[in-house]
Motif scaffolding. Structure first.
Motif, mmCIF file in Angstrom:
data_model
loop_
_atom_site.group_PDB
_atom_site.id
_atom_site.type_symbol
_atom_site.label_atom_id
_atom_site.label_comp_id
_atom_site.label_asym_id
_atom_site.label_seq_id
_atom_site.Cartn_x
_atom_site.Cartn_y
_atom_site.Cartn_z
ATOM 1 N N THR A 54 0.867 -1.178 0.000
ATOM 2 C CA THR A 54 0.000 0.000 0.000
ATOM 3 C C THR A 54 0.897 1.218 0.000
ATOM 4 O O THR A 54 1.732 1.387 0.895
ATOM 5 C CB THR A 54 -0.920 0.025 1.243
ATOM 6 N N SER A 55 0.748 2.047 -1.028
ATOM 7 C CA SER A 55 1.562 3.248 -1.164
ATOM 8 C C SER A 55 0.669 4.474 -1.267
ATOM 9 O O SER A 55 -0.468 4.391 -1.739
ATOM 10 C CB SER A 55 2.429 3.176 -2.429
ATOM 11 N N LYS A 56 1.226 5.599 -0.855
ATOM 12 C CA LYS A 56 0.541 6.877 -1.011
ATOM 13 C C LYS A 56 1.513 7.812 -1.700
ATOM 14 O O LYS A 56 2.580 8.129 -1.160
ATOM 15 C CB LYS A 56 0.113 7.436 0.339
ATOM 16 N N ILE A 57 1.146 8.213 -2.917
ATOM 17 C CA ILE A 57 2.011 9.066 -3.722
ATOM 18 C C ILE A 57 1.178 10.240 -4.211
ATOM 19 O O ILE A 57 0.108 10.043 -4.806
ATOM 20 C CB ILE A 57 2.605 8.274 -4.904
ATOM 21 N N ALA A 58 1.657 11.448 -3.949
ATOM 22 C CA ALA A 58 0.951 12.680 -4.336
ATOM 23 C C ALA A 58 -0.489 12.663 -3.817
ATOM 24 O O ALA A 58 -1.413 13.067 -4.507
ATOM 25 C CB ALA A 58 1.003 12.884 -5.843
ATOM 26 N N GLY A 59 -0.669 12.145 -2.606
ATOM 27 C CA GLY A 59 -1.982 12.135 -1.978
ATOM 28 C C GLY A 59 -2.909 11.020 -2.428
ATOM 29 O O GLY A 59 -4.035 10.918 -1.957
ATOM 30 N N ILE A 60 -2.448 10.173 -3.334
ATOM 31 C CA ILE A 60 -3.278 9.083 -3.863
ATOM 32 C C ILE A 60 -2.777 7.754 -3.302
ATOM 33 O O ILE A 60 -1.598 7.423 -3.427
ATOM 34 C CB ILE A 60 -3.247 9.062 -5.402
ATOM 35 N N THR A 61 -3.694 7.012 -2.682
ATOM 36 C CA THR A 61 -3.347 5.700 -2.139
ATOM 37 C C THR A 61 -3.612 4.639 -3.199
ATOM 38 O O THR A 61 -4.646 4.657 -3.864
ATOM 39 C CB THR A 61 -4.179 5.401 -0.877
ATOM 40 N N THR A 62 -2.655 3.740 -3.356
ATOM 41 C CA THR A 62 -2.804 2.649 -4.314
ATOM 42 C C THR A 62 -2.280 1.358 -3.695
ATOM 43 O O THR A 62 -1.403 1.386 -2.841
ATOM 44 C CB THR A 62 -2.087 2.962 -5.650
ATOM 45 N N GLU A 63 -2.836 0.258 -4.137
ATOM 46 C CA GLU A 63 -2.416 -1.048 -3.653
ATOM 47 C C GLU A 63 -1.977 -1.895 -4.841
ATOM 48 O O GLU A 63 -2.671 -1.942 -5.854
ATOM 49 C CB GLU A 63 -3.557 -1.727 -2.897
ATOM 50 N N LEU A 64 -0.821 -2.528 -4.696
ATOM 51 C CA LEU A 64 -0.290 -3.404 -5.731
ATOM 52 C C LEU A 64 0.178 -4.709 -5.095
ATOM 53 O O LEU A 64 0.552 -4.734 -3.929
ATOM 54 C CB LEU A 64 0.913 -2.769 -6.440
ATOM 55 N N THR A 65 0.155 -5.759 -5.871
ATOM 56 C CA THR A 65 0.764 -7.009 -5.468
ATOM 57 C C THR A 65 2.106 -7.102 -6.173
ATOM 58 O O THR A 65 2.165 -7.082 -7.408
ATOM 59 C CB THR A 65 -0.118 -8.220 -5.833
ATOM 60 N N TYR A 66 3.175 -7.146 -5.376
ATOM 61 C CA TYR A 66 4.533 -7.231 -5.919
ATOM 62 C C TYR A 66 5.015 -8.670 -5.870
ATOM 63 O O TYR A 66 4.817 -9.362 -4.874
ATOM 64 C CB TYR A 66 5.498 -6.371 -5.094
ATOM 65 N N THR A 67 5.665 -9.089 -6.941
ATOM 66 C CA THR A 67 6.265 -10.415 -7.023
ATOM 67 C C THR A 67 7.751 -10.265 -7.308
ATOM 68 O O THR A 67 8.151 -9.461 -8.155
ATOM 69 C CB THR A 67 5.601 -11.244 -8.140
ATOM 70 N N LEU A 68 8.556 -11.041 -6.584
ATOM 71 C CA LEU A 68 9.988 -11.086 -6.864
ATOM 72 C C LEU A 68 10.156 -11.937 -8.114
ATOM 73 O O LEU A 68 9.996 -13.149 -8.087
ATOM 74 C CB LEU A 68 10.752 -11.675 -5.684
ATOM 75 N N GLU A 69 10.417 -11.280 -9.238
ATOM 76 C CA GLU A 69 10.531 -11.964 -10.530
ATOM 77 C C GLU A 69 11.929 -12.520 -10.766
ATOM 78 O O GLU A 69 12.086 -13.535 -11.433
ATOM 79 C CB GLU A 69 10.163 -11.008 -11.673
ATOM 80 N N GLN A 70 12.943 -11.810 -10.234
ATOM 81 C CA GLN A 70 14.318 -12.256 -10.476
ATOM 82 C C GLN A 70 15.188 -11.912 -9.274
ATOM 83 O O GLN A 70 15.113 -10.807 -8.734
ATOM 84 C CB GLN A 70 14.888 -11.588 -11.728
ATOM 85 N N LEU A 71 15.995 -12.854 -8.854
ATOM 86 C CA LEU A 71 17.004 -12.657 -7.829
ATOM 87 C C LEU A 71 18.200 -13.479 -8.271
ATOM 88 O O LEU A 71 18.263 -14.683 -8.061
ATOM 89 C CB LEU A 71 16.493 -13.115 -6.455
ATOM 90 N N ALA A 72 19.119 -12.802 -8.960
ATOM 91 C CA ALA A 72 20.260 -13.500 -9.552
ATOM 92 C C ALA A 72 21.521 -12.687 -9.285
ATOM 93 O O ALA A 72 21.728 -11.646 -9.912
ATOM 94 C CB ALA A 72 20.056 -13.694 -11.046
ATOM 95 N N GLY A 73 22.301 -13.138 -8.325
ATOM 96 C CA GLY A 73 23.560 -12.451 -8.028
ATOM 97 C C GLY A 73 23.336 -11.028 -7.595
ATOM 98 O O GLY A 73 22.850 -10.767 -6.505
ATOM 99 N N ARG A 75 21.343 -8.768 -9.148
ATOM 100 C CA ARG A 75 20.154 -8.185 -9.795
ATOM 101 C C ARG A 75 18.864 -8.663 -9.132
ATOM 102 O O ARG A 75 18.627 -9.860 -8.974
ATOM 103 C CB ARG A 75 20.154 -8.562 -11.277
ATOM 104 N N ILE A 76 18.029 -7.677 -8.768
ATOM 105 C CA ILE A 76 16.726 -7.925 -8.155
ATOM 106 C C ILE A 76 15.682 -7.286 -9.051
ATOM 107 O O ILE A 76 15.806 -6.106 -9.408
ATOM 108 C CB ILE A 76 16.646 -7.265 -6.755
ATOM 109 N N VAL A 77 14.657 -8.040 -9.423
ATOM 110 C CA VAL A 77 13.546 -7.474 -10.200
ATOM 111 C C VAL A 77 12.251 -7.795 -9.467
ATOM 112 O O VAL A 77 11.913 -8.960 -9.264
ATOM 113 C CB VAL A 77 13.500 -8.023 -11.644
ATOM 114 N N LEU A 78 11.540 -6.740 -9.088
ATOM 115 C CA LEU A 78 10.252 -6.840 -8.415
ATOM 116 C C LEU A 78 9.208 -6.184 -9.304
ATOM 117 O O LEU A 78 9.426 -5.079 -9.805
ATOM 118 C CB LEU A 78 10.306 -6.117 -7.068
ATOM 119 N N VAL A 79 8.080 -6.868 -9.508
ATOM 120 C CA VAL A 79 7.026 -6.332 -10.368
ATOM 121 C C VAL A 79 5.741 -6.225 -9.568
ATOM 122 O O VAL A 79 5.263 -7.214 -9.008
ATOM 123 C CB VAL A 79 6.811 -7.202 -11.627
ATOM 124 N N GLY A 80 5.203 -4.993 -9.513
ATOM 125 C CA GLY A 80 3.954 -4.732 -8.820
ATOM 126 C C GLY A 80 2.840 -4.511 -9.828
ATOM 127 O O GLY A 80 3.033 -3.811 -10.823
#
Length: 145
Positions: A54-73, A75-80
């Protein structure tokens, strides 16, 4: 698509930084927009792990589901994802002296009607990128102490 990227150094070595940042639940500490981030599953932090953010940016609250897509050495890739946006956060960590060099890139793609907000989003996310760099640097340097 809106892309914001920052490269900076911290005092903490990669072997501490990578697992810390891969656990997206820690975003509450280093991401100024995150209000709450809780793990949806359990077990080791590895690709497929996911969090409710749950994030609040510029007064707007939004909810995302983040998945750890890559963890290799280094490099970290998270996709919400939610109905209006996809946020891809790529974090690359390399040794820099006794610490780490970090390149943090956030690619934000708006979906449907939300695409109309993309030009305004760029201004907001550039400021958020600056704030994230500052806060992440402080938090990561704190881990070195």
């Amino acid at each position: 698509m809106t892309t914001v990227s920052r490269t900076f150094t911290v005092e903490t070595p990669p072997e501490v930084v990578v697992p810390y940042l891969a656990d997206f639940g820690n975003a509450e500490q280093w991401d100024p927009g995150t209000e709450r981030c809780t793990r949806n599953d359990s077990g080791p932090v590895r690709p497929g792990a996911n969090w409710h953010n749950t994030s609040k940016i510029a007064g707007i609250t939004t909810e995302l589901t983040y998945t750890l897509e890559q963890l290799a050495g280094d490099r970290i890739v998270l996709v919400g994802r939610n109905d209006t946006a996809t946020s891809t956060e790529t974090i690359e960590v390399t040794p820099s002296g006794a610490g780490s060099s970090i390149t943090y890139t956030n690619d934000l793609e708006f979906n449907g009607v939300a695409k109309l907000a993309a030009p305004l989003g760029k201004v907001v996310f550039e400021k958020l990128g600056n704030d994230t760099e500052k806060q992440m640097t402080e938090v990561l340097n704190g881990l070195a102490r």
